[in-house]
Design a protein around this motif. Structure first.
Motif, PDB file in Angstrom:
ATOM      1  N   ALA A  45       0.837  -1.202   0.000  1.00 56.70           N
ATOM      2  CA  ALA A  45       0.000   0.000   0.000  1.00 56.70           C
ATOM      3  C   ALA A  45       0.873   1.254   0.000  1.00 56.70           C
ATOM      4  N   VAL A  46       1.906   1.263   0.839  1.00 60.24           N
ATOM      5  CA  VAL A  46       2.813   2.413   0.894  1.00 60.24           C
ATOM      6  C   VAL A  46       3.517   2.602  -0.448  1.00 60.24           C
ATOM      7  N   GLU A  47       3.813   1.500  -1.114  1.00 57.01           N
ATOM      8  CA  GLU A  47       4.497   1.579  -2.398  1.00 57.01           C
ATOM      9  C   GLU A  47       3.560   1.945  -3.546  1.00 57.01           C
ATOM     10  N   GLY A  48       2.259   2.104  -3.262  1.00 59.03           N
ATOM     11  CA  GLY A  48       1.319   2.575  -4.266  1.00 59.03           C
ATOM     12  C   GLY A  48       0.650   1.502  -5.097  1.00 59.03           C
ATOM     13  N   HIS A  49       0.651   0.257  -4.644  1.00 59.71           N
ATOM     14  CA  HIS A  49       0.085  -0.828  -5.439  1.00 59.71           C
ATOM     15  C   HIS A  49      -1.438  -0.914  -5.364  1.00 59.71           C
ATOM     16  N   TYR A  50      -2.049  -0.307  -4.349  1.00 64.32           N
ATOM     17  CA  TYR A  50      -3.491  -0.428  -4.157  1.00 64.32           C
ATOM     18  C   TYR A  50      -4.160   0.939  -4.116  1.00 64.32           C
ATOM     19  N   ASP A  51      -5.438   0.958  -4.513  1.00 64.71           N
ATOM     20  CA  ASP A  51      -6.263   2.151  -4.323  1.00 64.71           C
ATOM     21  C   ASP A  51      -6.762   2.230  -2.886  1.00 64.71           C
ATOM     22  N   LEU A  52      -7.158   1.091  -2.362  1.00 67.68           N
ATOM     23  CA  LEU A  52      -7.564   0.967  -0.966  1.00 67.68           C
ATOM     24  C   LEU A  52      -6.878  -0.263  -0.399  1.00 67.68           C
ATOM     25  N   ALA A  53      -6.625  -0.252   0.899  1.00 71.27           N
ATOM     26  CA  ALA A  53      -5.973  -1.412   1.490  1.00 71.27           C
ATOM     27  C   ALA A  53      -6.237  -1.476   2.981  1.00 71.27           C
ATOM     28  N   ASP A  65       4.170  11.213   9.281  1.00 71.27           N
ATOM     29  CA  ASP A  65       5.538  11.708   9.370  1.00 71.27           C
ATOM     30  C   ASP A  65       6.205  11.803   7.999  1.00 71.27           C
ATOM     31  N   LEU A  66       5.509  11.322   6.955  1.00 71.84           N
ATOM     32  CA  LEU A  66       6.041  11.453   5.606  1.00 71.84           C
ATOM     33  C   LEU A  66       5.800  12.874   5.088  1.00 71.84           C
ATOM     34  N   ASP A  67       6.572  13.284   4.101  1.00 75.25           N
ATOM     35  CA  ASP A  67       6.416  14.628   3.542  1.00 75.25           C
ATOM     36  C   ASP A  67       5.032  14.828   2.944  1.00 75.25           C
ATOM     37  N   ASP A  68       4.484  13.768   2.354  1.00 72.51           N
ATOM     38  CA  ASP A  68       3.163  13.853   1.724  1.00 72.51           C
ATOM     39  C   ASP A  68       2.363  12.625   2.151  1.00 72.51           C
ATOM     40  N   ALA A  69       1.655  12.720   3.263  1.00 73.41           N
ATOM     41  CA  ALA A  69       0.918  11.574   3.787  1.00 73.41           C
ATOM     42  C   ALA A  69      -0.092  11.091   2.743  1.00 73.41           C
ATOM     43  N   PRO A  70       0.009   9.838   2.291  1.00 73.97           N
ATOM     44  CA  PRO A  70      -0.761   9.412   1.120  1.00 73.97           C
ATOM     45  C   PRO A  70      -2.184   8.947   1.394  1.00 73.97           C
ATOM     46  N   PHE A  71      -2.550   8.708   2.672  1.00 72.74           N
ATOM     47  CA  PHE A  71      -3.805   8.019   2.941  1.00 72.74           C
ATOM     48  C   PHE A  71      -4.755   8.822   3.817  1.00 72.74           C
ATOM     49  N   LEU A  72      -6.041   8.544   3.626  1.00 72.12           N
ATOM     50  CA  LEU A  72      -7.073   8.844   4.603  1.00 72.12           C
ATOM     51  C   LEU A  72      -7.595   7.506   5.117  1.00 72.12           C
ATOM     52  N   ALA A  73      -8.174   7.499   6.300  1.00 73.92           N
ATOM     53  CA  ALA A  73      -8.668   6.261   6.895  1.00 73.92           C
ATOM     54  C   ALA A  73     -10.182   6.194   6.812  1.00 73.92           C
ATOM     55  N   LEU A  74     -10.691   5.048   6.425  1.00 74.14           N
ATOM     56  CA  LEU A  74     -12.126   4.775   6.488  1.00 74.14           C
ATOM     57  C   LEU A  74     -12.402   4.016   7.790  1.00 74.14           C
ATOM     58  N   PRO A  75     -13.515   4.334   8.457  1.00 75.65           N
ATOM     59  CA  PRO A  75     -13.801   3.697   9.758  1.00 75.65           C
ATOM     60  C   PRO A  75     -14.326   2.274   9.592  1.00 75.65           C
ATOM     61  N   ILE A  76     -13.509   1.452   8.970  1.00 74.50           N
ATOM     62  CA  ILE A  76     -13.800   0.035   8.756  1.00 74.50           C
ATOM     63  C   ILE A  76     -12.668  -0.740   9.412  1.00 74.50           C
ATOM     64  N   LEU A  77     -12.990  -1.661  10.285  1.00 70.96           N
ATOM     65  CA  LEU A  77     -11.980  -2.337  11.102  1.00 70.96           C
ATOM     66  C   LEU A  77     -11.976  -3.828  10.788  1.00 70.96           C
ATOM     67  N   PRO A  78     -11.182  -4.260   9.805  1.00 64.51           N
ATOM     68  CA  PRO A  78     -11.171  -5.679   9.457  1.00 64.51           C
ATOM     69  C   PRO A  78     -10.490  -6.568  10.486  1.00 64.51           C
ATOM     70  N   ASN A  79      -9.738  -5.952  11.405  1.00 74.90           N
ATOM     71  CA  ASN A  79      -9.031  -6.756  12.407  1.00 74.90           C
ATOM     72  C   ASN A  79      -9.127  -6.059  13.751  1.00 74.90           C
ATOM     73  N   ARG A  80      -9.776  -6.727  14.699  1.00 74.76           N
ATOM     74  CA  ARG A  80      -9.836  -6.271  16.090  1.00 74.76           C
ATOM     75  C   ARG A  80      -9.526  -7.473  16.972  1.00 74.76           C
ATOM     76  N   ILE A 226      -9.168   0.584   7.011  1.00 75.00           N
ATOM     77  CA  ILE A 226      -9.033   0.587   5.564  1.00 75.00           C
ATOM     78  C   ILE A 226      -8.510   1.954   5.149  1.00 75.00           C
ATOM     79  N   ALA A 227      -7.378   1.961   4.473  1.00 70.34           N
ATOM     80  CA  ALA A 227      -6.767   3.202   3.998  1.00 70.34           C
ATOM     81  C   ALA A 227      -7.135   3.424   2.544  1.00 70.34           C
ATOM     82  N   ILE A 228      -7.485   4.666   2.211  1.00 72.16           N
ATOM     83  CA  ILE A 228      -7.804   5.051   0.846  1.00 72.16           C
ATOM     84  C   ILE A 228      -6.851   6.163   0.426  1.00 72.16           C
ATOM     85  N   ARG A 229      -6.368   6.065  -0.800  1.00 68.12           N
ATOM     86  CA  ARG A 229      -5.436   7.087  -1.280  1.00 68.12           C
ATOM     87  C   ARG A 229      -6.142   8.429  -1.362  1.00 68.12           C
ATOM     88  N   ARG A 230      -5.478   9.475  -0.925  1.00 66.99           N
ATOM     89  CA  ARG A 230      -6.100  10.809  -0.832  1.00 66.99           C
ATOM     90  C   ARG A 230      -6.658  11.269  -2.175  1.00 66.99           C
TER      91      ARG A 230
END
Length: 233
Positions: A45-53, A65-80, A226-230
């Motif tokens: 996901a960080v390397e840009g292979h997915y639209d959502l992950a 902490d990255l210069d251009d934070a690539p993701f927004l978070a969706l409130p979906i929790l696949p692992n708890r 679930i992270a979605i690209r900005r």
């Protein structure tokens, strides 16, 4: 016309209907991919292979902490998961209660403050008074060597002693030999799987401890979002 999206998610029992097509996404032609390790999905996901992950919550926070934070978070929790069960100790080290971890060397899987490590650290600090700066930390793989995760920022709090295991070392073997005193890991050490008396869980009756924790706090710890690209959002 449907939107084409690539989605990376681990193949859990509760996601298998996405992979076999029983559940679809309205308006989307989705391509689902998985990986042997869930951290491989995070890296891709960080390397840009997915639209959502699926993305570890602590990994997501690190991307700010990255210069251009690539993701927004969706409130979906696949692992708890509850994580009292993820703390293992060397049985010859005299650790019989959480407070005995103070002053000890503790292994942690993958990186300092990973998803399954941040919750035990918080519990040890809040409920037993053992804060991370009271321990020495060694990062690595549990049953297989794991290189440093250089694809995500790894800040460490001031005053906390953290080092990576040497090449070829595994935390499970270091725990069994007594080189480290304890280990925080979702992966069960091979010594436990083999029935070795040298390694045991800090909380042998962990299910009862975790149920009590939930009754008292109401917290069912989230691990992944679930992270979605900005630019897609």
């Amino acid at each position: 016309m449907n939107t084409e999206l690539s989605i990376g998610v681990y193949a859990y029992e509760h996601t298998e209907a996405l992979f076999d097509g029983r559940v679809t996404v309205d308006g989307v032609d989705a391509t689902f991919e998985t990986a042997p390790l869930v951290s491989d999905i995070f890296r891709r996901a960080v390397e840009g292979h997915y639209d959502l992950a699926e993305f570890g919550l602590t990994y997501f926070l690190r991307t700010f902490d990255l210069d251009d934070a690539p993701f927004l978070a969706l409130p979906i929790l696949p692992n708890r998961n509850f994580r009292h069960s993820a703390i293992f100790v060397n049985t010859a080290g005299g650790i019989v209660k959480p407070q005995d971890l103070a002053g000890r060397t503790v292994g942690e899987f993958a990186l300092y403050g990973h998803d399954a490590g941040i919750w035990p650290k918080g519990i040890l600090a809040d409920e037993y008074g053992v804060t991370p700066d009271q321990c020495r930390w060694v990062i690595g793989g549990t049953n297989h060597p794991v290189p440093a995760f250089d694809w995500v920022p790894q800040p460490v709090p001031d005053g906390v002693d953290v080092r990576h295991a040497e090449d070829g070392q595994t935390l499970g073997a270091m725990l069994e030999s007594g080189e480290i005193d304890a280990l925080i890991s979702v992966d069960v050490p091979q010594a436990v799987l083999d029935g070795s008396p040298k390694v045991a869980r800090l909380f042998p009756d962990y299910e009862a401890v975790e149920r009590d924790y939930y009754r008292r706090t109401g917290i069912f710890p989230p691990m992944h979002i679930i992270a979605i690209r900005r630019e897609l959002a």
